[in-house]
Design a protein around this motif. Structure first.
Motif, mmCIF file in Angstrom:
data_model
loop_
_atom_site.group_PDB
_atom_site.id
_atom_site.type_symbol
_atom_site.label_atom_id
_atom_site.label_comp_id
_atom_site.label_asym_id
_atom_site.label_seq_id
_atom_site.Cartn_x
_atom_site.Cartn_y
_atom_site.Cartn_z
ATOM 1 N N GLU A 19 -54.884 25.443 -42.768
ATOM 2 C CA GLU A 19 -55.035 24.511 -43.891
ATOM 3 C C GLU A 19 -54.371 23.183 -43.554
ATOM 4 O OE1 GLU A 19 -56.767 24.836 -46.659
ATOM 5 O OE2 GLU A 19 -57.366 26.887 -46.163
ATOM 6 N N LEU A 20 -55.148 22.237 -43.060
ATOM 7 C CA LEU A 20 -54.608 20.945 -42.641
ATOM 8 C C LEU A 20 -53.968 20.184 -43.796
ATOM 9 C CD1 LEU A 20 -54.229 18.867 -40.406
ATOM 10 C CD2 LEU A 20 -56.517 17.996 -40.953
ATOM 11 N N HIS A 21 -54.603 20.171 -44.953
ATOM 12 C CA HIS A 21 -54.118 19.361 -46.076
ATOM 13 C C HIS A 21 -53.172 20.174 -46.952
ATOM 14 C CE1 HIS A 21 -56.713 16.208 -44.766
ATOM 15 N NE2 HIS A 21 -57.702 17.080 -44.710
ATOM 16 N N TYR A 22 -52.015 20.449 -46.387
ATOM 17 C CA TYR A 22 -50.974 21.231 -47.043
ATOM 18 C C TYR A 22 -49.649 20.659 -46.580
ATOM 19 C CZ TYR A 22 -48.639 25.347 -48.925
ATOM 20 O OH TYR A 22 -47.854 26.181 -49.652
ATOM 21 N N VAL A 23 -48.602 20.896 -47.314
ATOM 22 C CA VAL A 23 -47.293 20.303 -47.011
ATOM 23 C C VAL A 23 -46.806 20.685 -45.619
ATOM 24 C CG1 VAL A 23 -44.886 20.172 -47.740
ATOM 25 C CG2 VAL A 23 -46.699 20.201 -49.451
ATOM 26 N N GLY A 24 -47.032 21.897 -45.182
ATOM 27 C CA GLY A 24 -46.619 22.327 -43.847
ATOM 28 C C GLY A 24 -45.993 23.701 -43.863
ATOM 29 N N SER A 25 -46.018 24.400 -42.724
ATOM 30 C CA SER A 25 -45.387 25.710 -42.585
ATOM 31 C C SER A 25 -46.362 26.741 -42.051
ATOM 32 C CB SER A 25 -44.836 26.214 -43.915
ATOM 33 O OG SER A 25 -45.907 26.428 -44.802
ATOM 34 N N ILE A 26 -45.926 28.006 -42.035
ATOM 35 C CA ILE A 26 -46.798 29.129 -41.711
ATOM 36 C C ILE A 26 -46.681 30.162 -42.827
ATOM 37 C CG2 ILE A 26 -45.035 30.257 -40.254
ATOM 38 C CD1 ILE A 26 -47.440 31.356 -38.579
ATOM 39 N N THR A 27 -47.818 30.575 -43.353
ATOM 40 C CA THR A 27 -47.856 31.617 -44.372
ATOM 41 C C THR A 27 -48.036 32.952 -43.657
ATOM 42 O OG1 THR A 27 -48.901 30.065 -45.898
ATOM 43 C CG2 THR A 27 -49.020 32.410 -46.465
ATOM 44 N N GLY A 73 -50.624 22.380 -42.871
ATOM 45 C CA GLY A 73 -50.251 21.007 -42.556
ATOM 46 C C GLY A 73 -50.574 20.672 -41.109
ATOM 47 N N PRO A 74 -49.785 19.781 -40.487
ATOM 48 C CA PRO A 74 -50.064 19.364 -39.112
ATOM 49 C C PRO A 74 -50.134 20.524 -38.119
ATOM 50 C CG PRO A 74 -48.435 17.920 -40.089
ATOM 51 C CD PRO A 74 -48.656 19.046 -41.068
ATOM 52 N N ALA A 75 -49.425 21.617 -38.401
ATOM 53 C CA ALA A 75 -49.462 22.787 -37.508
ATOM 54 C C ALA A 75 -50.872 23.351 -37.390
ATOM 55 C CB ALA A 75 -48.503 23.864 -38.010
ATOM 56 N N ALA A 76 -51.708 23.108 -38.392
ATOM 57 C CA ALA A 76 -53.088 23.611 -38.371
ATOM 58 C C ALA A 76 -53.875 23.029 -37.197
ATOM 59 C CB ALA A 76 -53.787 23.286 -39.689
ATOM 60 N N ARG A 77 -53.439 21.907 -36.662
ATOM 61 C CA ARG A 77 -54.103 21.305 -35.507
ATOM 62 C C ARG A 77 -53.750 22.008 -34.200
ATOM 63 N NH1 ARG A 77 -57.714 17.563 -37.120
ATOM 64 N NH2 ARG A 77 -56.923 15.986 -38.540
ATOM 65 N N LYS A 78 -52.745 22.881 -34.236
ATOM 66 C CA LYS A 78 -52.244 23.535 -33.024
ATOM 67 C C LYS A 78 -52.913 24.874 -32.732
ATOM 68 C CE LYS A 78 -48.960 20.489 -32.217
ATOM 69 N NZ LYS A 78 -48.897 19.712 -30.991
ATOM 70 N N ALA A 79 -53.795 25.330 -33.628
ATOM 71 C CA ALA A 79 -54.451 26.627 -33.441
ATOM 72 C C ALA A 79 -55.761 26.655 -34.205
ATOM 73 C CB ALA A 79 -53.543 27.748 -33.931
ATOM 74 N N GLN A 80 -56.598 27.596 -33.827
ATOM 75 C CA GLN A 80 -57.851 27.834 -34.528
ATOM 76 C C GLN A 80 -57.828 29.234 -35.102
ATOM 77 O OE1 GLN A 80 -61.154 27.215 -31.919
ATOM 78 N NE2 GLN A 80 -60.566 25.125 -31.422
ATOM 79 N N VAL A 81 -58.590 29.443 -36.155
ATOM 80 C CA VAL A 81 -58.739 30.784 -36.710
ATOM 81 C C VAL A 81 -59.200 31.704 -35.581
ATOM 82 C CG1 VAL A 81 -60.071 32.205 -38.318
ATOM 83 C CG2 VAL A 81 -59.175 29.982 -39.062
ATOM 84 N N GLY A 82 -58.537 32.837 -35.452
ATOM 85 C CA GLY A 82 -58.840 33.792 -34.399
ATOM 86 C C GLY A 82 -57.887 33.730 -33.218
ATOM 87 N N ASP A 83 -57.148 32.614 -33.077
ATOM 88 C CA ASP A 83 -56.160 32.531 -31.998
ATOM 89 C C ASP A 83 -55.079 33.589 -32.196
ATOM 90 O OD1 ASP A 83 -57.481 30.391 -30.875
ATOM 91 O OD2 ASP A 83 -55.878 28.929 -31.217
#
Length: 115
Positions: A19-27, A73-83
């Motif tokens: 989820e790119l448009h989120y405050v940030g973190s890992i759920t 957030g920005p971390a979403a750019r570091k991986a793709q679904v399925g990684d």
């Protein structure tokens, strides 16, 4: 002297959402958090097996039993679904205490469920 050592590790879970448009973190699914001895807002390192990316963020509690692993957030750019990723946390402790400390390491199945 205090040193940083491995406290918890979730070894090889699959990204289920980004989820790119989120405050940030890992759920993280709360079942996985409990099994790995992680708490909400704890700092973690994320290592992406697929592309070699590494990042730091903090944990947000996910829905229990869903297998949810979502980079926000920005971390979403570091991986793709399925990684496939490894989630690691460290603890600071006295050198002598660290010699006998046993980290919590879990190896979820292919659906991100606790085995």
């Amino acid at each position: 002297m205090n040193i940083q050592i491995l406290k918890s590790k979730i070894h090889r879970v699959k990204i289920t959402q980004a989820e790119l448009h989120y405050v940030g973190s890992i759920t993280i699914d709360e079942d996985l958090m409990d099994a790995a001895n992680l708490i909400e807002n704890e700092k973690v390192h994320i290592v992406n097996i697929n592309n070699g990316e590494r990042l730091e963020t903090y944990v947000i509690k996910g829905r229990r039993g869903t297998g949810e692993i979502c980079l926000n957030g920005p971390a979403a750019r570091k991986a793709q679904v399925g990684d496939i990723i490894i989630i690691i946390s460290y603890a600071g402790m006295d050198f002598e205490e660290a010699k006998t400390f046993k980290p919590t390491v879990i190896f979820p199945d292919e659906q991100n469920r606790v085995i």
